[in-house]
Motif scaffolding. Structure first.
Motif, short mmCIF file in Angstrom:
data_model
loop_
_atom_site.label_atom_id
_atom_site.label_comp_id
_atom_site.label_asym_id
_atom_site.label_seq_id
_atom_site.Cartn_x
_atom_site.Cartn_y
_atom_site.Cartn_z
N HIS A 27 0.82 -1.20 0.00
CA HIS A 27 0.00 0.00 0.00
C HIS A 27 0.86 1.28 0.00
CE1 HIS A 27 -2.66 -3.25 1.25
NE2 HIS A 27 -3.68 -2.49 0.87
N SER A 28 0.52 2.26 0.83
CA SER A 28 1.25 3.53 0.79
C SER A 28 2.67 3.40 1.30
CB SER A 28 0.50 4.59 1.61
OG SER A 28 0.31 4.17 2.95
N THR A 29 2.95 2.42 2.16
CA THR A 29 4.31 2.23 2.64
C THR A 29 5.21 1.76 1.50
OG1 THR A 29 3.48 1.64 4.83
CG2 THR A 29 5.76 1.04 4.34
N ALA A 30 4.73 0.83 0.69
CA ALA A 30 5.50 0.40 -0.47
C ALA A 30 5.68 1.56 -1.45
CB ALA A 30 4.80 -0.78 -1.16
N ALA A 31 4.62 2.36 -1.62
CA ALA A 31 4.72 3.51 -2.53
C ALA A 31 5.80 4.48 -2.06
CB ALA A 31 3.37 4.22 -2.62
N ALA A 32 5.86 4.73 -0.75
CA ALA A 32 6.88 5.64 -0.21
C ALA A 32 8.28 5.09 -0.44
CB ALA A 32 6.63 5.86 1.28
N ILE A 33 8.45 3.79 -0.25
CA ILE A 33 9.76 3.17 -0.48
C ILE A 33 10.16 3.30 -1.95
CG2 ILE A 33 11.02 0.97 -0.48
CD1 ILE A 33 9.26 0.16 1.94
N LEU B 110 14.57 -4.84 1.21
CA LEU B 110 13.21 -4.75 1.73
C LEU B 110 12.23 -5.48 0.81
CD1 LEU B 110 13.09 -0.97 2.74
CD2 LEU B 110 13.59 -2.92 4.21
N ALA B 111 11.43 -6.35 1.37
CA ALA B 111 10.39 -7.02 0.60
C ALA B 111 9.17 -6.12 0.52
CB ALA B 111 10.03 -8.34 1.26
N LEU B 112 8.66 -5.93 -0.68
CA LEU B 112 7.51 -5.05 -0.86
C LEU B 112 6.77 -5.43 -2.12
CD1 LEU B 112 8.60 -1.62 -2.32
CD2 LEU B 112 10.25 -3.44 -1.93
N THR B 113 5.54 -4.97 -2.23
CA THR B 113 4.77 -5.23 -3.44
C THR B 113 5.42 -4.53 -4.64
OG1 THR B 113 3.31 -3.41 -2.75
CG2 THR B 113 2.55 -5.66 -2.34
N SER B 114 5.29 -5.14 -5.80
CA SER B 114 5.87 -4.57 -7.02
C SER B 114 5.23 -3.23 -7.32
CB SER B 114 5.64 -5.52 -8.19
OG SER B 114 4.27 -5.54 -8.54
N PRO B 115 5.88 -2.40 -8.15
CA PRO B 115 5.28 -1.11 -8.50
C PRO B 115 3.86 -1.21 -9.04
CG PRO B 115 7.58 -1.16 -9.16
CD PRO B 115 7.25 -2.54 -8.69
N ALA B 116 3.62 -2.17 -9.94
CA ALA B 116 2.28 -2.29 -10.53
C ALA B 116 1.26 -2.76 -9.49
CB ALA B 116 2.31 -3.26 -11.71
N THR B 117 1.64 -3.71 -8.64
CA THR B 117 0.74 -4.15 -7.58
C THR B 117 0.47 -3.01 -6.60
OG1 THR B 117 1.45 -6.46 -7.71
CG2 THR B 117 0.45 -5.74 -5.64
N THR B 118 1.51 -2.26 -6.26
CA THR B 118 1.35 -1.14 -5.34
C THR B 118 0.34 -0.13 -5.89
OG1 THR B 118 3.61 -1.41 -4.51
CG2 THR B 118 2.56 0.73 -4.16
N PHE B 119 0.41 0.15 -7.18
CA PHE B 119 -0.54 1.07 -7.79
C PHE B 119 -1.98 0.59 -7.58
CE2 PHE B 119 -3.18 2.18 -11.51
CZ PHE B 119 -3.20 3.56 -11.36
N ALA B 120 -2.22 -0.69 -7.82
CA ALA B 120 -3.57 -1.23 -7.65
C ALA B 120 -4.03 -1.12 -6.20
CB ALA B 120 -3.63 -2.68 -8.11
N LEU B 121 -3.13 -1.35 -5.25
CA LEU B 121 -3.49 -1.26 -3.84
C LEU B 121 -3.77 0.17 -3.40
CD1 LEU B 121 -0.93 -3.80 -2.31
CD2 LEU B 121 -3.37 -4.16 -2.75
N LEU B 122 -3.18 1.14 -4.09
CA LEU B 122 -3.45 2.54 -3.76
C LEU B 122 -4.87 2.96 -4.15
CD1 LEU B 122 -0.09 4.24 -4.85
CD2 LEU B 122 -0.90 3.87 -2.51
N GLY B 123 -5.52 2.16 -4.97
CA GLY B 123 -6.87 2.50 -5.41
C GLY B 123 -7.85 2.69 -4.27
N GLY B 124 -7.63 1.98 -3.17
CA GLY B 124 -8.51 2.12 -2.03
C GLY B 124 -8.11 3.20 -1.06
N MET B 125 -7.02 3.93 -1.39
CA MET B 125 -6.50 4.94 -0.47
C MET B 125 -6.49 6.35 -1.04
SD MET B 125 -3.18 2.91 1.09
CE MET B 125 -3.07 4.01 2.50
#
Length: 250
Positions: A9-15, A64-79
């Motif tokens: 989510h937003s934590t992955a986006a910030a990273i 750091l393990a995190l969601t991929s850029p494309a997955t992160t984008f989809a997860l931001l949809g709810g935020m």
């Protein structure tokens, strides 16, 4: 964090360096996810999520393990609100590539594929709407927001960070938003342009563009602020009048 957990989510986006609105970027909550079947984290200041494995990709950045850029984008949809999603998407598909810097983290198609896998998840409607307005080429959130203001007003869509060369083939400038056919450019100037050397360089750069027949509309945050409708209307009038003087018609 155990190996079953990863930032999301937003934590992955910030990273990843994705620009986020202040209300989200300023949050101290850390988002950590697991795949379905694993135990999500439970700790103060941590928001745990359980995600379907077929909807996500996980990567590693600097250990750091995190969601991929494309997955992160989809997860931001709810935020995020629609325009903030478009800002995030523009950043992901552009990076610093127009300036010769870091390449894009994702392609538009990768974002589309991720949103498709997201299905009817949170923010699905906003994600689909954002995909239609994401463009490669924007180098800042303000450039994206300026483009959206222009296009939604009915004016033609400008090119992003258009390269202008002088008569010797030397790169003179990357015009933030440009109509090359009419030689009309729009430049967003943040507070960084007030610095002494930057200010002087901007004056010289603008004069060289004018020598090549360009006319430049200079904008600040007040000129594109939704809270200043009279100012944004004036901004659009300025752009339209320059285009009409250069031969554009609806």
């Amino acid at each position: 964090m155990p190996p079953t957990q990863f930032f999301s989510h937003s934590t992955a986006a910030a990273i990843l360096g994705v620009p986020l609105p202040a209300t989200v970027a300023g949050s101290r909550r850390i988002h950590v996810s697991v795949r379905l079947g694993a135990q999500p984290p439970r700790a103060r200041g941590v928001v745990g999520h359980t995600l379907a494995p077929d909807r996500i990709d996980v990567t590693n950045l600097g250990g750091l393990a995190l969601t991929s850029p494309a997955t992160t984008f989809a997860l931001l949809g709810g935020m995020l609100e629609l325009d903030d999603l478009i800002v995030a998407g523009d950043n992901l598909v552009t990076g610093e590539a127009p300036r010769g810097g870091t390449p894009a983290l994702a392609t538009v198609q990768a974002l589309r594929d991720s949103v498709a896998r997201h299905g009817r998840g949170r923010g699905a409607r906003s994600l689909r709407a954002a995909l239609e307005e994401i463009r490669v080429g924007s180098l800042s959130p303000r450039e994206t927001l300026t483009r959206l203001l222009i296009v939604r007003s009915g004016l033609p869509e400008p090119e992003l960070n258009h390269a202008v060369f002088d008569d010797r083939g030397t790169l003179l400038a990357l015009v933030d938003l440009a109509y090359p056919k009419h030689r009309v450019g729009i430049e967003y100037e943040g507070d960084g342009h007030r610095e002494k050397e930057r200010f002087r360089a901007d004056i010289l750069r603008r004069e060289r563009l004018e020598d090549l027949g360009w006319t430049i509309v200079r904008l600040t945050s007040d000129d594109i602020s939704p809270g200043r409708p009279h100012r944004t209307a004036e901004t659009l009038t300025r752009i339209e009048s320059r285009l009409r003087l250069r031969g554009w018609s609806p």
